[in-house]
Structure formats: C-alpha cells, structure tokens
Design an enzyme around this catalytic site. Structure first.
Site, PDB file in Angstrom:
ATOM      1  N   GLY A  27       0.788  -1.220   0.000  1.00 49.93           N
ATOM      2  CA  GLY A  27       0.000   0.000   0.000  1.00 49.93           C
ATOM      3  C   GLY A  27       0.824   1.276   0.000  1.00 49.93           C
ATOM      4  O   GLY A  27       2.013   1.275   0.341  1.00 49.93           O
ATOM      5  N   ASN A  28       0.185   2.361  -0.374  1.00 48.56           N
ATOM      6  CA  ASN A  28       0.833   3.673  -0.380  1.00 48.56           C
ATOM      7  C   ASN A  28      -0.228   4.758  -0.323  1.00 48.56           C
ATOM      8  O   ASN A  28      -1.374   4.545  -0.721  1.00 48.56           O
ATOM      9  CB  ASN A  28       1.747   3.855  -1.601  1.00 48.56           C
ATOM     10  CG  ASN A  28       1.222   3.149  -2.828  1.00 48.56           C
ATOM     11  OD1 ASN A  28       0.314   3.635  -3.499  1.00 48.56           O
ATOM     12  ND2 ASN A  28       1.770   1.957  -3.120  1.00 48.56           N
TER      13      ASN A  28
ATOM     14  N   GLY B 259       9.931   0.593   0.487  1.00 53.10           N
ATOM     15  CA  GLY B 259      10.770  -0.251   1.330  1.00 53.10           C
ATOM     16  C   GLY B 259      10.832   0.116   2.790  1.00 53.10           C
ATOM     17  O   GLY B 259      11.818  -0.213   3.468  1.00 53.10           O
TER      18      GLY B 259
ATOM     19  N   SER C 251       7.084   3.043  -5.352  1.00 55.99           N
ATOM     20  CA  SER C 251       7.194   2.639  -6.755  1.00 55.99           C
ATOM     21  C   SER C 251       5.890   2.894  -7.514  1.00 55.99           C
ATOM     22  O   SER C 251       5.882   2.924  -8.745  1.00 55.99           O
ATOM     23  CB  SER C 251       7.569   1.152  -6.860  1.00 55.99           C
ATOM     24  OG  SER C 251       6.561   0.348  -6.254  1.00 55.99           O
ATOM     25  N   GLU C 252       4.794   3.081  -6.777  1.00 52.22           N
ATOM     26  CA  GLU C 252       3.500   3.340  -7.407  1.00 52.22           C
ATOM     27  C   GLU C 252       3.251   4.833  -7.609  1.00 52.22           C
ATOM     28  O   GLU C 252       2.146   5.245  -7.978  1.00 52.22           O
ATOM     29  CB  GLU C 252       2.364   2.746  -6.553  1.00 52.22           C
ATOM     30  CG  GLU C 252       2.470   1.252  -6.315  1.00 52.22           C
ATOM     31  CD  GLU C 252       2.071   0.424  -7.522  1.00 52.22           C
ATOM     32  OE1 GLU C 252       2.130   0.942  -8.657  1.00 52.22           O
ATOM     33  OE2 GLU C 252       1.704  -0.744  -7.331  1.00 52.22           O
TER      34      GLU C 252
ATOM     35  N   HIS D  65      -3.913   3.748  -1.719  1.00 51.44           N
ATOM     36  CA  HIS D  65      -3.861   2.446  -2.402  1.00 51.44           C
ATOM     37  C   HIS D  65      -3.476   1.387  -1.384  1.00 51.44           C
ATOM     38  O   HIS D  65      -2.547   1.570  -0.596  1.00 51.44           O
ATOM     39  CB  HIS D  65      -2.822   2.463  -3.525  1.00 51.44           C
ATOM     40  CG  HIS D  65      -2.453   1.094  -4.012  1.00 51.44           C
ATOM     41  ND1 HIS D  65      -3.381   0.189  -4.485  1.00 51.44           N
ATOM     42  CD2 HIS D  65      -1.237   0.460  -4.075  1.00 51.44           C
ATOM     43  CE1 HIS D  65      -2.772  -0.934  -4.828  1.00 51.44           C
ATOM     44  NE2 HIS D  65      -1.473  -0.799  -4.590  1.00 51.44           N
TER      45      HIS D  65
ATOM     46  N   HIS E 152      -4.205  -3.212  -0.292  1.00 52.19           N
ATOM     47  CA  HIS E 152      -4.660  -4.536  -0.709  1.00 52.19           C
ATOM     48  C   HIS E 152      -5.477  -5.182   0.416  1.00 52.19           C
ATOM     49  O   HIS E 152      -5.153  -6.281   0.874  1.00 52.19           O
ATOM     50  CB  HIS E 152      -3.460  -5.435  -1.038  1.00 52.19           C
ATOM     51  CG  HIS E 152      -2.388  -4.764  -1.826  1.00 52.19           C
ATOM     52  ND1 HIS E 152      -1.060  -4.757  -1.447  1.00 52.19           N
ATOM     53  CD2 HIS E 152      -2.456  -4.052  -2.972  1.00 52.19           C
ATOM     54  CE1 HIS E 152      -0.356  -4.084  -2.333  1.00 52.19           C
ATOM     55  NE2 HIS E 152      -1.170  -3.633  -3.257  1.00 52.19           N
TER      56      HIS E 152
ATOM     57  N   HIS F 248      -5.150  -6.986  -8.182  1.00 51.29           N
ATOM     58  CA  HIS F 248      -4.206  -6.119  -7.465  1.00 51.29           C
ATOM     59  C   HIS F 248      -4.787  -5.614  -6.146  1.00 51.29           C
ATOM     60  O   HIS F 248      -4.352  -6.023  -5.090  1.00 51.29           O
ATOM     61  CB  HIS F 248      -3.795  -4.953  -8.369  1.00 51.29           C
ATOM     62  CG  HIS F 248      -2.596  -4.206  -7.886  1.00 51.29           C
ATOM     63  ND1 HIS F 248      -1.716  -3.568  -8.730  1.00 51.29           N
ATOM     64  CD2 HIS F 248      -2.118  -3.973  -6.645  1.00 51.29           C
ATOM     65  CE1 HIS F 248      -0.756  -2.995  -8.036  1.00 51.29           C
ATOM     66  NE2 HIS F 248      -0.985  -3.219  -6.752  1.00 51.29           N
TER      67      HIS F 248
END
Length: 441
Positions: free
Chosen positions: A34-35, A51, A79-80, A99, A101, A163
């Site tokens: 997630g982000n 990370g 990275s997203e 975002h 999951h 996703h």
C-alpha cells in the site's frame, strides 16, 4: 493517546503517517503493501516511501516529490508514484489518494468483479459506483494510465484487476472514510454469500431512504460551560466511540451513538466529522428539542429523539454497520440467537425490520422497537442497538457481532444446531442475574 487527524492544521507528512498506521492497525494492509499520497497547494506530492515498514512509519519517512520532479526526503518515493501523479493530473478535485490490498476488496479483484454499493444507501451516496482498471505491471506508466482513465469517468473508487484498490478523496480523511466503507461492504457481501443472497436497492429506493434523514433541530440552545454531569457523559461516550472504531464496530463515516442526559435530553455524535477523530467537545447536546449552538447533530438525530420520547427505559442508542451484522442486513438472513447461553440471555431475540420500518410513510420517525430485544437488524441499513446504560448497549453490540460472526463461520461446517427448548427454560432461571449486571455508565 495518538494524535487525531486535522487536515487543516497538520502537515501532509503527519497526516499520511497517521492514516497509514491506522490502516495497518486495522489489518487492512501489510508491512510492505500500500501507499498514500497528498498533493498540496503548490502541487507538490507527498507520498509514502518505498521499502519502509508500514507498521512503524514515521512522518520523517514521508517523501516529497516537487512539482519540478525534485525528490526531497531520506527514502525513494513509492514505486506506485506514477499512478498517483496520473490521477492528480486527470482529477484536480482529488487531493489525496490511498492504495492498499485489503482482503475483502482483493477477493473481488482476483475474481474480476466489483462490490455493488447499492446494497447500502449511505455507502452508495458517499462512494458511488466503483470503477475497474485493467491489469498492468505495478509501478508502470501503463498502470497509471489505466487507473487514471477510470478516475476520469468521475468515480472515486477503483478496483484494480488482480491487485487491490485505489481511492481518491477531497482530502486524506475523505479518502480513508471511503476506503473503510468499501472494504466493509466487500466483506459483508462476501460473508453474506455464505448465509444468503445480497439484495441491491434501486436508485429511487436509495434516494427515498436518504431523504428520511434530512437535517433537523434548527433551533439552538445557547453555548454554556459543560456541567460536571455533561462532561462525564461526553467522556464516557467519546471512549465508547473510540473503542467501537478500533474494534471495527463503527465506521468513521457512518453510524451514530447517543446517551440520554436528563429527561428526553441527550448527547449525540455530530454530523460530517469522522468518528475516528472526534473529541468530547465535538459531541452535540440536545435539550428540549434544540441543538447545541454552532454544532450539527448526526442526521439520525430525530430518530434518536423519537426513541427516547417513546421508550423511557432506553438510555443509550447505537446505530452502526459492523461487518458481520451487516451481512445479515444485506441478505435478510435469519439471525438465530440460540447459539450459546450468553447470546440468548443478553439478546433474547434479534428481529429483522424492513428498510424504513422506523419511519412513517411520509418519512417522520415512528420507531417501534422490539420488546425485550435490544438488537434490531434493518435490511440494507445496519443494526440498531439500545440499552439502559451506554456500556450495556455497547456490550449488546459486541455480543451480537460476535454471534453473527460465529453463525457465518459455522455455515461452512453444516447446519446450525440450536440450544433446545428445555435448555432455554433452564437459562431463563438465571437470566435476570446475568442481564441485570450493574453497568456503571
């Protein structure tokens, strides 16, 4: 106590760290998953780093990507980042993106379906229909374009094929509240499929039901120092709200709790503020049918008022949408209280009412509560719980949700075998001793 979210005064890095930890603590994301991002007034994007442990995230870990592409911070941005940037470019009204999951939404994602928000009027009103973005490799521009294309259609929630989900909001609080609502809706539909079939509402039915909760109590009582009794009740109510949110028994965006103060006067949760971030002073006093000056009570206030006026023994009311009880609400499945002794003794019966059953035909609150039964499931709505004391009502809610979970989990094992009549008769002899526990609040 953890800091409470204030999107007006808190720095973006503090907002992001707080919400990510809230999501992690609710077990809605993993250490690496997630982000979250916020775009500020200068079009700089603040985003979670790549990370870094989401369960230990600090404000100093948050990365800023300047409008010119310069990166400021101790880590690399998520990275997203490309799809966050793409969403902001296509939807200037969106100021925060989440975002993650979460298991319920991912379950829909991996079978390439979307939850139907029309099973719950409040969810549909806040989240609308859900978009669906085709699969692309994580972190790629292609994924960003797929997601941004969906947001360009006007949606605020997108399911990502195989996703997870992306939620956009007017601020980070708005995005989080939608995120929480969609995940609970997804889980309620999934669990509900074990005991029945979820029933969707028409747009007309949803609109008619929401009109029942029109703002009321326009007259105000003067602002005055809180009495000792009022402060005590506000503190107790605030603690229960906070506990209910942490346990998933109440959602930030939906639900109301009140406690009677004197006569038919009561204190209730406010409208438009996240339950997660309330303080005792945010709660609204209702006195002689008038609201506390400068505050707006929850839209259910007239229903709470009608219940207190009609039922003098009820001193606390909770209206909410916990996951497992909501599964019964959206399916209309029978809730059998003869599971374990505690469930029968405390709940006696759990009745199910039709949507709008607590109102007259013209939308006026006209509650008829079940006799000797503190829990009532309302189809496509949630649950109404009452009690003689606030803590008693909360305990009934906990017992009901635990029992609903057990009933749903047992469905995969076989048919439920209820406690028999002669055992119920024996339980009746000890019922008063159990049920009349001396609740302190």
């Amino acid at each position: 106590m953890k800091s409470l979210l204030n999107t007006t005064t808190m720095h973006p890095r503090d907002q992001i760290a707080l919400i990510m930890l809230r999501i992690y603590d609710r077990v809605l994301t993993t250490t690496s998953g997630g982000n979250i991002s916020i775009i500020d007034e200068e079009e700089n994007i603040w985003i979670t780093p790549a990370g870094v442990d989401k369960g230990l995230l600090k404000p100093s870990d948050i990365v800023c990507v300047k409008k010119d592409g310069t990166i400021v911070g101790a880590h690399k941005p998520s990275s997203e980042y490309p799809f966050h940037r793409a969403i902001y470019k296509r939807r200037p009204d969106i100021k925060s993106v989440i975002h993650a999951h979460p298991p319920g939404i991912v379950a829909f994602s991996i079978v390439r379906k979307v939850p139907d928000t029309r099973v719950l009027p409040q969810v549909h009103a806040r989240c609308g229909s859900i978009g669906y973005a085709a699969y692309a490799m994580p972190g790629t521009e292609a994924l960003g374009e797929n997601i941004a294309d969906e947001f360009a259609k006007g949606v605020s929630v997108v399911i990502m094929e195989n996703h997870g989900t992306v939620i956009g909001g007017a601020d980070i609080s708005d995005a989080y509240l939608k995120f929480e609502l969609i995940e609970v809706t997804a889980k309620s539909m999934l669990y509900g499929s074990r005991i029945g079939t979820a029933h969707s509402l028409t747009e007309g039915c949803i609109e008619k039901h929401l009109l029942r909760f029109k703002p009321g109590l326009q007259e105000e009582i003067p602002v005055q120092p809180f009495s000792t009794n009022s402060r005590e009740k506000r503190t107790a109510l605030h603690k229960i709200i906070n506990r209910a949110c942490r346990q998933g028994l109440m959602l930030g965006a939906y639900g109301s709790i009140s406690t009677r103060s004197e006569g038919n006067d009561f204190i209730i949760t406010p409208d438009g503020l996240s339950k997660w971030d309330l303080m005792p002073g945010d709660l609204v006093q209702i006195r002689d049918g008038k609201k506390e000056k400068g505050k707006t009570p929850d839209k259910t206030v007239l229903l709470h008022q009608a219940i207190y006026e009609r039922y003098p023994d009820i001193n606390a009311i909770i209206m909410t949408q916990p996951t497992y009880l909501t599964s019964f609400a959206i399916t209309g499945a029978h809730f059998n209280v003869r599971t374990i002794p505690e469930t029968w003794i405390y709940l006696q019966d759990v009745q199910t009412g039709e949507l709008g059953c607590l109102f007259s035909e013209d939308g006026v609150p006209q509650p008829v509560m079940p006799e000797e039964a503190p829990v009532m499931i309302i189809k496509n709505e949630g649950v109404v719980v009452t009690g003689n004391k606030l803590l008693q009502a909360f305990d009934y809610l906990e017992v009901a949700e635990f029992s609903a979970k057990s009933l749903i989990l047992s469905a995969s094992l076989g048919d439920m075998i209820p406690i028999e009549d002669h055992e119920i008769d024996a339980l009746g002899k000890v019922m008063s001793r159990w049920k009349n526990y001396e609740w302190k609040i």
